[in-house]
Design a protein around this motif. Structure first.
Motif, PDB file in Angstrom:
ATOM      1  N   THR A  27      53.075  -3.306  50.546  1.00  8.43           N
ATOM      2  CA  THR A  27      54.409  -2.916  50.287  1.00  8.43           C
ATOM      3  C   THR A  27      54.880  -1.862  51.156  1.00  8.43           C
ATOM      4  OG1 THR A  27      55.922  -2.454  48.793  1.00  8.43           O
ATOM      5  CG2 THR A  27      53.793  -1.185  48.456  1.00  8.43           C
ATOM      6  N   ARG A  28      56.304  -1.854  51.478  1.00  9.33           N
ATOM      7  CA  ARG A  28      56.861  -1.254  52.357  1.00  9.33           C
ATOM      8  C   ARG A  28      57.614  -0.110  51.478  1.00  9.33           C
ATOM      9  NH1 ARG A  28      58.035  -6.083  54.387  1.00  9.33           N
ATOM     10  NH2 ARG A  28      59.851  -6.301  53.606  1.00  9.33           N
ATOM     11  N   ARG A  29      57.568  -0.222  50.008  1.00 16.32           N
ATOM     12  CA  ARG A  29      58.147   0.832  49.113  1.00 16.32           C
ATOM     13  C   ARG A  29      57.426   2.009  49.407  1.00 16.32           C
ATOM     14  NH1 ARG A  29      57.100  -0.693  44.162  1.00 16.32           N
ATOM     15  NH2 ARG A  29      55.532  -2.455  44.803  1.00 16.32           N
ATOM     16  N   PRO A  30      58.218   3.477  48.996  1.00 18.11           N
ATOM     17  CA  PRO A  30      57.500   4.550  48.917  1.00 18.11           C
ATOM     18  C   PRO A  30      56.348   4.787  47.900  1.00 18.11           C
ATOM     19  CG  PRO A  30      59.822   4.948  48.809  1.00 18.11           C
ATOM     20  CD  PRO A  30      59.501   3.348  48.769  1.00 18.11           C
ATOM     21  N   PRO A  31      55.281   5.278  48.632  1.00 18.14           N
ATOM     22  CA  PRO A  31      54.130   5.532  47.472  1.00 18.14           C
ATOM     23  C   PRO A  31      54.625   6.460  46.517  1.00 18.14           C
ATOM     24  CG  PRO A  31      53.773   6.768  49.620  1.00 18.14           C
ATOM     25  CD  PRO A  31      55.105   5.940  49.993  1.00 18.14           C
ATOM     26  N   ALA A  32      53.865   5.934  45.456  1.00 20.91           N
ATOM     27  CA  ALA A  32      54.710   6.743  44.145  1.00 20.91           C
ATOM     28  C   ALA A  32      53.390   6.368  42.909  1.00 20.91           C
ATOM     29  CB  ALA A  32      55.860   6.300  43.747  1.00 20.91           C
ATOM     30  N   PHE A  33      53.294   7.287  41.964  1.00 27.04           N
ATOM     31  CA  PHE A  33      52.580   7.122  40.636  1.00 27.04           C
ATOM     32  C   PHE A  33      53.533   7.414  39.394  1.00 27.04           C
ATOM     33  CE2 PHE A  33      49.802   8.585  43.799  1.00 27.04           C
ATOM     34  CZ  PHE A  33      48.479   7.925  43.553  1.00 27.04           C
ATOM     35  N   LEU A  34      53.621   6.572  38.708  1.00 34.62           N
ATOM     36  CA  LEU A  34      54.308   6.545  37.387  1.00 34.62           C
ATOM     37  C   LEU A  34      54.143   7.624  36.530  1.00 34.62           C
ATOM     38  CD1 LEU A  34      56.440   5.026  35.800  1.00 34.62           C
ATOM     39  CD2 LEU A  34      54.594   3.572  34.609  1.00 34.62           C
ATOM     40  N   ALA A  35      54.933   8.437  36.186  1.00 33.14           N
ATOM     41  CA  ALA A  35      54.804   9.620  35.335  1.00 33.14           C
ATOM     42  C   ALA A  35      54.380   9.065  33.924  1.00 33.14           C
ATOM     43  CB  ALA A  35      55.926  10.552  35.258  1.00 33.14           C
ATOM     44  N   PRO A  36      53.551   9.730  33.072  1.00 32.17           N
ATOM     45  CA  PRO A  36      53.164   9.210  31.900  1.00 32.17           C
ATOM     46  C   PRO A  36      54.474   9.433  30.925  1.00 32.17           C
ATOM     47  CG  PRO A  36      51.446  10.613  32.630  1.00 32.17           C
ATOM     48  CD  PRO A  36      52.258  10.495  33.695  1.00 32.17           C
ATOM     49  N   ALA A  37      55.255  10.433  31.277  1.00 27.16           N
ATOM     50  CA  ALA A  37      56.480  10.597  30.581  1.00 27.16           C
ATOM     51  C   ALA A  37      57.412   9.409  30.524  1.00 27.16           C
ATOM     52  CB  ALA A  37      57.147  11.878  30.865  1.00 27.16           C
ATOM     53  N   ASP A  38      57.528   8.661  31.848  1.00 20.49           N
ATOM     54  CA  ASP A  38      58.110   7.613  32.011  1.00 20.49           C
ATOM     55  C   ASP A  38      57.650   6.444  31.339  1.00 20.49           C
ATOM     56  OD1 ASP A  38      60.049   8.948  33.563  1.00 20.49           O
ATOM     57  OD2 ASP A  38      59.330   8.540  35.300  1.00 20.49           O
ATOM     58  N   PHE A  39      56.306   6.262  31.303  1.00 22.39           N
ATOM     59  CA  PHE A  39      55.491   5.187  30.721  1.00 22.39           C
ATOM     60  C   PHE A  39      55.676   5.362  29.158  1.00 22.39           C
ATOM     61  CE2 PHE A  39      52.074   3.125  28.697  1.00 22.39           C
ATOM     62  CZ  PHE A  39      52.025   1.698  29.124  1.00 22.39           C
ATOM     63  N   ALA A  40      55.911   6.541  28.704  1.00 24.11           N
ATOM     64  CA  ALA A  40      56.133   6.767  27.306  1.00 24.11           C
ATOM     65  C   ALA A  40      57.357   6.304  26.863  1.00 24.11           C
ATOM     66  CB  ALA A  40      56.058   8.124  26.977  1.00 24.11           C
ATOM     67  N   ARG A  41      58.344   6.546  27.735  1.00 25.28           N
ATOM     68  CA  ARG A  41      59.801   5.975  27.660  1.00 25.28           C
ATOM     69  C   ARG A  41      59.836   4.429  27.625  1.00 25.28           C
ATOM     70  NH1 ARG A  41      63.261   8.448  31.948  1.00 25.28           N
ATOM     71  NH2 ARG A  41      64.969   7.126  30.942  1.00 25.28           N
ATOM     72  N   MET A  42      59.003   3.684  28.272  1.00 21.02           N
ATOM     73  CA  MET A  42      59.030   2.201  28.551  1.00 21.02           C
ATOM     74  C   MET A  42      58.317   1.486  27.375  1.00 21.02           C
ATOM     75  SD  MET A  42      57.923   1.974  32.515  1.00 21.02           S
ATOM     76  CE  MET A  42      58.859   2.335  33.872  1.00 21.02           C
ATOM     77  N   ALA A  43      57.079   2.393  26.797  1.00 17.96           N
ATOM     78  CA  ALA A  43      56.366   1.639  25.963  1.00 17.96           C
ATOM     79  C   ALA A  43      56.761   0.890  24.885  1.00 17.96           C
ATOM     80  CB  ALA A  43      55.037   2.721  25.537  1.00 17.96           C
ATOM     81  N   PRO A  44      57.688   1.721  23.943  1.00 20.15           N
ATOM     82  CA  PRO A  44      58.523   1.133  22.784  1.00 20.15           C
ATOM     83  C   PRO A  44      58.903  -0.324  23.012  1.00 20.15           C
ATOM     84  CG  PRO A  44      58.571   3.181  22.790  1.00 20.15           C
ATOM     85  CD  PRO A  44      58.260   2.903  24.118  1.00 20.15           C
ATOM     86  N   GLN A  45      59.671  -0.453  24.333  1.00 23.39           N
ATOM     87  CA  GLN A  45      60.301  -1.555  24.938  1.00 23.39           C
ATOM     88  C   GLN A  45      59.314  -2.819  25.315  1.00 23.39           C
ATOM     89  OE1 GLN A  45      64.239  -1.283  26.973  1.00 23.39           O
ATOM     90  NE2 GLN A  45      63.634   1.147  27.317  1.00 23.39           N
ATOM     91  N   LEU A  46      58.440  -2.402  25.826  1.00 24.60           N
ATOM     92  CA  LEU A  46      57.516  -3.177  26.071  1.00 24.60           C
ATOM     93  C   LEU A  46      56.738  -3.819  24.913  1.00 24.60           C
ATOM     94  CD1 LEU A  46      55.675  -1.008  28.954  1.00 24.60           C
ATOM     95  CD2 LEU A  46      57.071  -2.980  29.510  1.00 24.60           C
ATOM     96  N   LYS A  47      56.482  -3.089  23.965  1.00 24.20           N
ATOM     97  CA  LYS A  47      55.808  -3.583  22.799  1.00 24.20           C
ATOM     98  C   LYS A  47      56.713  -4.663  22.172  1.00 24.20           C
ATOM     99  CE  LYS A  47      53.013  -4.063  19.313  1.00 24.20           C
ATOM    100  NZ  LYS A  47      51.939  -4.877  19.580  1.00 24.20           N
ATOM    101  N   ALA A  48      58.186  -4.357  22.242  1.00 21.13           N
ATOM    102  CA  ALA A  48      58.853  -5.241  21.675  1.00 21.13           C
ATOM    103  C   ALA A  48      58.977  -6.848  22.223  1.00 21.13           C
ATOM    104  CB  ALA A  48      60.461  -4.753  21.704  1.00 21.13           C
ATOM    105  N   HIS A  49      58.468  -6.760  23.565  1.00 19.72           N
ATOM    106  CA  HIS A  49      58.351  -8.015  23.862  1.00 19.72           C
ATOM    107  C   HIS A  49      56.869  -8.618  24.293  1.00 19.72           C
ATOM    108  CE1 HIS A  49      62.673  -8.335  25.082  1.00 19.72           C
ATOM    109  NE2 HIS A  49      62.898  -7.228  24.862  1.00 19.72           N
ATOM    110  N   THR A  50      55.865  -7.824  24.050  1.00 17.30           N
ATOM    111  CA  THR A  50      54.637  -8.258  24.444  1.00 17.30           C
ATOM    112  C   THR A  50      53.495  -7.588  23.674  1.00 17.30           C
ATOM    113  OG1 THR A  50      53.104  -8.910  26.177  1.00 17.30           O
ATOM    114  CG2 THR A  50      54.056  -6.837  26.288  1.00 17.30           C
ATOM    115  N   ASP A  51      52.278  -7.878  23.578  1.00 16.65           N
ATOM    116  CA  ASP A  51      51.102  -7.200  23.172  1.00 16.65           C
ATOM    117  C   ASP A  51      50.352  -6.764  24.099  1.00 16.65           C
ATOM    118  OD1 ASP A  51      51.851  -7.311  20.199  1.00 16.65           O
ATOM    119  OD2 ASP A  51      51.046  -9.492  20.377  1.00 16.65           O
TER     120      ASP A  51
END
Length: 280
Positions: A27-51
């Motif tokens: 990928t040509r996108r800038p190298p990055a790591f997802l912050a656990p705090a951001d994953f924590a914000r995503m997780a409930p929405q992910l759970k609403a759509h998948t296991d």
């Protein structure tokens, strides 16, 4: 478009990798790591759509310094985590993958193409030591049929020696999948061409993108599937908008409806070598 549950959602926790494999477009996108705090914000929405969340799109998940915390968050939100790794870091980081939230670990043995390793013995031994035990599903992948025959032969010889039998001599449990042990499998599949806007159009009519899966890139961008490695079909950002709203947006609806009509609306989708298998 459909507002039901996906069989999986891919979440790219890093786009960084320690290898440069022949089959991977990178990928040509800038190298990055997802912050656990951001994953924590995503997780409930992910759970609403998948296991099930697959913690990769691009990148090597075992490079993430907070992988353990991300797995903790998966467990706290009732998400089953699946990880695909090139396997080179398993001897040092494999214990993290014994986490209770882990459902499946897939090791891409075809990662050894183009990485200059003449002797595979140490690498394969490290992978084998991790995979020979465990309660999660373990899969060894050779997704490169039609090439790298010598390398594949070395890998299969290693498995024959460790198993005391030829895994390919037994009937496949389902196409391209052989049992190596309890919840331990070998997968073989054809090599495919990743979609790229610079490629020629392919004979694509249908895809499972936004039907059985969606993907979230490391910066929160939601895309229709795990092969959009550059984020060429951005549907919205999960750190800025609810997933339900993103999936109901006009671009997402157009992608879904286009495949329903067997007429892909996105230029990238029309250039996807993997999606051609759905039109055979």
């Amino acid at each position: 478009m459909r507002r039901g549950r996906f069989s999986r959602i891919y979440v790219e926790i890093t786009n960084c990798c320690n290898l440069r494999c022949d089959f991977c477009p990178g990928t040509r996108r800038p190298p990055a790591f997802l912050a656990p705090a951001d994953f924590a914000r995503m997780a409930p929405q992910l759970k609403a759509h998948t296991d099930y969340v697959y913690l990769h799109v691009m990148g090597e998940p075992l490079l993430h310094p907070a992988l353990g915390k991300i797995l903790d968050l998966c467990g706290e939100n009732g998400l089953r985590a699946c990880v695909t790794t090139n396997g080179t870091l398993l001897p040092a980081a494999g214990q993290i993958l014994r986490h209770r939230a882990i459902h499946k670990v897939s090791v891409s043995l075809h990662s050894m193409e183009g990485n200059g390793r003449e002797d595979l013995s140490d690498y394969l031994s490290g992978v084998w030591d991790f995979c020979r035990t465990g309660t999660m599903i373990r899969c060894l992948r050779l997704w490169n049929l039609g090439g790298a025959d010598r390398r594949n032969g070395e890998i299969l010889d290693f498995l024959r020696e460790r198993l005391g039998r030829d895994p390919l001599e037994t009937p496949a449990t389902w196409p391209g999948v052989w049992v190596l042990g309890d919840r331990f499998f070998l997968e073989q599949a054809e090599r495919f061409d990743w979609p790229d806007l610079r490629s020629e159009e392919a004979a694509v009519q249908f895809c499972q993108g936004l039907r059985t899966q969606a993907a979230v890139l490391v910066d929160g961008t939601v895309v229709p599937c795990c092969l959009d490695h550059e984020g060429d079909i951005p549907l919205g950002n999960l750190l800025e908008r609810p997933l339900e709203e993103i999936l109901a947006g006009p671009r997402a609806r157009a992608v879904y409806d286009g495949f329903s009509r067997r007429r892909p609306t996105e230029e990238l989708c029309r250039r996807c070598g993997y999606a051609t298998r759905f039109s055979r």
